[in-house]
Design a protein around this motif. Structure first.
Motif, PDB file in Angstrom:
ATOM      1  N   LYS A 179       0.827  -1.205   0.000  1.00 19.43           N
ATOM      2  CA  LYS A 179       0.000   0.000   0.000  1.00 19.43           C
ATOM      3  C   LYS A 179       0.863   1.257   0.000  1.00 19.43           C
ATOM      4  N   GLU A 180       1.938   1.251   0.789  1.00 19.30           N
ATOM      5  CA  GLU A 180       2.832   2.415   0.856  1.00 19.30           C
ATOM      6  C   GLU A 180       3.545   2.636  -0.474  1.00 19.30           C
ATOM      7  N   THR A 183       1.038   4.020  -3.035  1.00 13.03           N
ATOM      8  CA  THR A 183       0.777   5.449  -2.830  1.00 13.03           C
ATOM      9  C   THR A 183       1.907   6.298  -3.395  1.00 13.03           C
TER      10      THR A 183
END
Length: 223
Positions: A179-180, A183
């Motif tokens: 997810k990081e 992003t």
């Protein structure tokens, strides 16, 4: 800026905010240079360069934890050859200086030098010329490395990775979640997972520990 002068857009990349501020203040003493972006890592500098509005990148060679600056230089030069790169670093070892120039840097300046060295490097860069800090002594052996006679860094199968895979690899090594990474890269977590799978396949690795060992062995990251 004086009327009629072409404005060169500059990105400053260093992991210390005070250094970025100091470099910005120096750069903008020149009439036709403007710092329009600042980044704290090589990966973020590379991603920012993708926007296509950066003429010159002034970056440190080591911004731990993160990608080895020599790798960042190589990728930026390969994919954005019109973007000039000036290294502003404390590292004075000949092998790093030589490899930086060989990988595509247009200049190499020591942080301990006088401001005029950075000014000289900027002016040479916009004219398509190389510039080495006045305190750097270049030998015939150094010139052989710079011209491609040899390299101090064996990248192994890393060269088979795509640009995006090269950008994602150090983030995986540093423990970023899907997810990081998604992003930061403006892609989906599912796409990140697909890239991770391809990285492991291309490098013939089976685990995160294997990837960490590979990255350290081939000096792809500064921890």
């Amino acid at each position: 800026m004086k009327a009629g002068l072409l404005m060169y857009r500059v990105l400053v990349a260093d992991n210390y905010p005070i250094i970025r501020m100091a470099v910005k203040n120096l750069v903008e003493q020149l009439d036709n240079f403007k710092v329009i972006a600042e980044e704290a890592t090589g990966i973020d500098a590379s991603l920012r360069a993708e926007q296509g509005d950066i003429d010159i990148i002034i970056m440190d060679l080591a911004m731990p934890p993160g990608e080895n600056g020599l790798i960042t230089i190589k990728r930026i030069h390969e994919y954005f050859p019109n973007t000039k790169i000036i290294i502003f670093s404390s590292r004075s070892e000949p092998q790093y200086i030589n490899q930086a120039i060989y990988n595509g840097a247009n200049g190499y300046i020591f942080k301990s030098s006088l401001p005029k060295e950075l000014f000289h490097a900027l002016k040479h860069a916009i004219n398509g010329e190389k510039y080495l800090d006045n305190n750097i002594m270049v030998t015939k052996k150094d010139l052989l490395v710079i011209k491609g006679g040899s390299s101090h860094f064996d990248l192994g199968n890393y060269v088979a990775l795509s640009k995006r895979e090269q950008e994602i690899l150090p983030l995986i090594v540093l423990g970023y979640t899907n997810k990081e990474i998604a992003t930061k890269m403006f892609i989906s977590p599912k796409t990140v997972e697909a890239h991770k799978t391809k990285i492991m396949q291309k490098l013939n690795l089976a685990s995160h520990a294997d990837l960490l060992h590979y990255a350290v062995k081939h000096r792809l990251v500064d921890l």
